[in-house]
Write a protein that holds these residues in place. Structure first.
Motif, PDB file in Angstrom:
ATOM      1  N   HIS A  79      -0.422  -4.778  -8.399  1.00  0.00           N
ATOM      2  CA  HIS A  79       0.165  -3.445  -8.278  1.00  0.00           C
ATOM      3  C   HIS A  79      -0.308  -2.833  -6.966  1.00  0.00           C
ATOM      4  O   HIS A  79      -1.481  -2.924  -6.618  1.00  0.00           O
ATOM      5  CB  HIS A  79      -0.274  -2.575  -9.455  1.00  0.00           C
ATOM      6  CG  HIS A  79       0.358  -1.230  -9.429  1.00  0.00           C
ATOM      7  ND1 HIS A  79       1.620  -0.998  -9.921  1.00  0.00           N
ATOM      8  CD2 HIS A  79      -0.086  -0.050  -8.948  1.00  0.00           C
ATOM      9  CE1 HIS A  79       1.918   0.272  -9.750  1.00  0.00           C
ATOM     10  NE2 HIS A  79       0.897   0.876  -9.167  1.00  0.00           N
ATOM     11  N   VAL A  80       0.613  -2.200  -6.252  1.00  0.00           N
ATOM     12  CA  VAL A  80       0.293  -1.585  -4.966  1.00  0.00           C
ATOM     13  C   VAL A  80       0.684  -0.113  -5.021  1.00  0.00           C
ATOM     14  O   VAL A  80       1.751   0.238  -5.548  1.00  0.00           O
ATOM     15  CB  VAL A  80       1.060  -2.289  -3.824  1.00  0.00           C
ATOM     16  CG1 VAL A  80       0.800  -1.614  -2.498  1.00  0.00           C
ATOM     17  CG2 VAL A  80       0.688  -3.761  -3.752  1.00  0.00           C
ATOM     18  N   HIS A  81      -0.180   0.734  -4.519  1.00  0.00           N
ATOM     19  CA  HIS A  81       0.118   2.158  -4.369  1.00  0.00           C
ATOM     20  C   HIS A  81       0.068   2.456  -2.877  1.00  0.00           C
ATOM     21  O   HIS A  81      -0.936   2.180  -2.220  1.00  0.00           O
ATOM     22  CB  HIS A  81      -0.909   3.009  -5.115  1.00  0.00           C
ATOM     23  CG  HIS A  81      -0.721   4.471  -4.881  1.00  0.00           C
ATOM     24  ND1 HIS A  81       0.227   5.213  -5.547  1.00  0.00           N
ATOM     25  CD2 HIS A  81      -1.341   5.324  -4.034  1.00  0.00           C
ATOM     26  CE1 HIS A  81       0.173   6.459  -5.117  1.00  0.00           C
ATOM     27  NE2 HIS A  81      -0.777   6.547  -4.202  1.00  0.00           N
ATOM     28  N   LEU A  82       1.158   2.996  -2.348  1.00  0.00           N
ATOM     29  CA  LEU A  82       1.229   3.344  -0.928  1.00  0.00           C
ATOM     30  C   LEU A  82       1.261   4.858  -0.786  1.00  0.00           C
ATOM     31  O   LEU A  82       2.047   5.533  -1.459  1.00  0.00           O
ATOM     32  CB  LEU A  82       2.498   2.778  -0.288  1.00  0.00           C
ATOM     33  CG  LEU A  82       2.695   1.266  -0.302  1.00  0.00           C
ATOM     34  CD1 LEU A  82       4.065   0.911   0.269  1.00  0.00           C
ATOM     35  CD2 LEU A  82       1.592   0.559   0.465  1.00  0.00           C
ATOM     36  N   ASN A  83       0.423   5.398   0.076  1.00  0.00           N
ATOM     37  CA  ASN A  83       0.468   6.804   0.474  1.00  0.00           C
ATOM     38  C   ASN A  83       0.926   6.849   1.913  1.00  0.00           C
ATOM     39  O   ASN A  83       0.437   6.074   2.752  1.00  0.00           O
ATOM     40  CB  ASN A  83      -0.918   7.459   0.391  1.00  0.00           C
ATOM     41  CG  ASN A  83      -1.262   7.872  -1.009  1.00  0.00           C
ATOM     42  OD1 ASN A  83      -0.414   8.338  -1.760  1.00  0.00           O
ATOM     43  ND2 ASN A  83      -2.523   7.690  -1.369  1.00  0.00           N
ATOM     44  N   ASN A  84       1.837   7.754   2.219  1.00  0.00           N
ATOM     45  CA  ASN A  84       2.344   7.921   3.580  1.00  0.00           C
ATOM     46  C   ASN A  84       2.997   6.645   4.110  1.00  0.00           C
ATOM     47  O   ASN A  84       2.919   6.333   5.294  1.00  0.00           O
ATOM     48  CB  ASN A  84       1.246   8.405   4.523  1.00  0.00           C
ATOM     49  CG  ASN A  84       0.744   9.773   4.113  1.00  0.00           C
ATOM     50  OD1 ASN A  84       1.533  10.697   3.925  1.00  0.00           O
ATOM     51  ND2 ASN A  84      -0.558   9.904   3.923  1.00  0.00           N
ATOM     52  N   ALA A  85       3.607   5.915   3.192  1.00  0.00           N
ATOM     53  CA  ALA A  85       4.291   4.674   3.559  1.00  0.00           C
ATOM     54  C   ALA A  85       5.380   4.392   2.534  1.00  0.00           C
ATOM     55  O   ALA A  85       5.362   4.930   1.431  1.00  0.00           O
ATOM     56  CB  ALA A  85       3.302   3.513   3.609  1.00  0.00           C
ATOM     57  N   ARG A  86       6.320   3.516   2.900  1.00  0.00           N
ATOM     58  CA  ARG A  86       7.377   3.103   1.978  1.00  0.00           C
ATOM     59  C   ARG A  86       7.667   1.623   2.195  1.00  0.00           C
ATOM     60  O   ARG A  86       7.523   1.110   3.317  1.00  0.00           O
ATOM     61  CB  ARG A  86       8.632   3.935   2.187  1.00  0.00           C
ATOM     62  CG  ARG A  86       9.284   3.695   3.525  1.00  0.00           C
ATOM     63  CD  ARG A  86      10.597   4.459   3.684  1.00  0.00           C
ATOM     64  NE  ARG A  86      10.882   4.611   5.094  1.00  0.00           N
ATOM     65  CZ  ARG A  86      10.899   5.760   5.748  1.00  0.00           C
ATOM     66  NH1 ARG A  86      10.667   6.880   5.120  1.00  0.00           N
ATOM     67  NH2 ARG A  86      11.159   5.786   7.034  1.00  0.00           N
ATOM     68  N   PRO A  87       8.103   0.934   1.138  1.00  0.00           N
ATOM     69  CA  PRO A  87       8.428  -0.481   1.288  1.00  0.00           C
ATOM     70  C   PRO A  87       9.672  -0.665   2.153  1.00  0.00           C
ATOM     71  O   PRO A  87      10.524   0.222   2.235  1.00  0.00           O
ATOM     72  CB  PRO A  87       8.694  -0.958  -0.136  1.00  0.00           C
ATOM     73  CG  PRO A  87       8.683   0.219  -1.009  1.00  0.00           C
ATOM     74  CD  PRO A  87       8.272   1.414  -0.223  1.00  0.00           C
ATOM     75  N   ILE A  88       9.737  -1.817   2.773  1.00  0.00           N
ATOM     76  CA  ILE A  88      10.925  -2.224   3.527  1.00  0.00           C
ATOM     77  C   ILE A  88      11.627  -3.264   2.672  1.00  0.00           C
ATOM     78  O   ILE A  88      11.024  -4.264   2.275  1.00  0.00           O
ATOM     79  CB  ILE A  88      10.546  -2.823   4.896  1.00  0.00           C
ATOM     80  CG1 ILE A  88       9.853  -1.763   5.759  1.00  0.00           C
ATOM     81  CG2 ILE A  88      11.793  -3.365   5.594  1.00  0.00           C
ATOM     82  CD1 ILE A  88       9.282  -2.313   7.057  1.00  0.00           C
ATOM     83  N   THR A  89      12.870  -3.020   2.376  1.00  0.00           N
ATOM     84  CA  THR A  89      13.642  -3.934   1.529  1.00  0.00           C
ATOM     85  C   THR A  89      14.855  -4.450   2.305  1.00  0.00           C
ATOM     86  O   THR A  89      15.137  -4.002   3.414  1.00  0.00           O
ATOM     87  CB  THR A  89      14.109  -3.214   0.251  1.00  0.00           C
ATOM     88  OG1 THR A  89      14.931  -2.101   0.626  1.00  0.00           O
ATOM     89  CG2 THR A  89      12.925  -2.725  -0.574  1.00  0.00           C
ATOM     90  N   GLY A  90      15.556  -5.395   1.696  1.00  0.00           N
ATOM     91  CA  GLY A  90      16.794  -5.889   2.284  1.00  0.00           C
ATOM     92  C   GLY A  90      16.635  -7.103   3.180  1.00  0.00           C
ATOM     93  O   GLY A  90      17.604  -7.555   3.787  1.00  0.00           O
ATOM     94  N   TRP A  91      15.426  -7.637   3.262  1.00  0.00           N
ATOM     95  CA  TRP A  91      15.226  -8.824   4.086  1.00  0.00           C
ATOM     96  C   TRP A  91      15.129 -10.031   3.164  1.00  0.00           C
ATOM     97  O   TRP A  91      14.896  -9.907   1.974  1.00  0.00           O
ATOM     98  CB  TRP A  91      13.983  -8.689   4.964  1.00  0.00           C
ATOM     99  CG  TRP A  91      12.740  -8.360   4.195  1.00  0.00           C
ATOM    100  CD1 TRP A  91      12.298  -7.115   3.846  1.00  0.00           C
ATOM    101  CD2 TRP A  91      11.790  -9.276   3.645  1.00  0.00           C
ATOM    102  NE1 TRP A  91      11.128  -7.209   3.117  1.00  0.00           N
ATOM    103  CE2 TRP A  91      10.800  -8.525   2.979  1.00  0.00           C
ATOM    104  CE3 TRP A  91      11.686 -10.653   3.660  1.00  0.00           C
ATOM    105  CZ2 TRP A  91       9.715  -9.109   2.344  1.00  0.00           C
ATOM    106  CZ3 TRP A  91      10.604 -11.236   3.020  1.00  0.00           C
ATOM    107  CH2 TRP A  91       9.635 -10.456   2.372  1.00  0.00           C
TER     108      TRP A  91
END
Length: 151
Positions: A79-91
């Motif tokens: 499990h990952v929690h990101l603050n001030n970030a977002r995942p990059i999807t679509g690759w």
């Protein structure tokens, strides 16, 4: 990642990545990534122990001030929690150009790091890794950073 080495696969695809220190023996840990001069993207690649490629963890993400995200990194139990970030999807495999000769190699085509490196090239204009550094200058195998291992 600030550049890519598209003649390499696995971690070497990212040339010489920024790499914060992690302790593979700790079950929970917090990493604070530098705010100044952020790279094109961050990429979490973690290998299970014992190794099983289908359970490798992968998560690409980018700086996004004020945003938060919680979720898995392509592997059950991580499990990952990101603050001030977002995942990059679509690759994915489709990110590798159809005319790229290495796409015919299962080692390159199925490598998620290599797939994301091509996404970075196509979507963010990631430059080729400079000569003389890991991945860009053809240094000896085994030189450079290692991937994180999940125990």
């Amino acid at each position: 990642m600030r550049h890519v080495a598209l003649d390499q696969h696995c971690l070497r695809s990212f040339g010489q990545p920024d790499r914060p220190r992690v302790d593979p023996r700790r079950r929970h840990q917090t990493l604070e990534l530098p705010r100044r001069n952020p790279p094109l993207a961050w990429y979490l690649c973690a290998l299970p122990n014992p190794w099983n490629w289908s359970q490798n963890a992968h998560l690409a993400f980018e700086s996004a001030p004020g945003e938060q995200w919680d979720g898995p990194a392509l592997v059950s139990g991580l499990h990952v929690h990101l603050n001030n970030a977002r995942p990059i999807t679509g690759w994915g495999e489709h990110s590798i150009p159809a005319d790229e000769p290495r796409r015919r190699s299962v080692r390159f085509r199925t490598c998620r790091n290599y797939q994301f490196a091509w996404w970075l090239r196509g979507e963010r204009g990631a430059p080729e890794a400079p000569e003389g550094i890991f991945g860009g200058g053809g240094q000896k195998a085994g030189a450079g950073p290692e991937q994180m291992t999940i125990i």
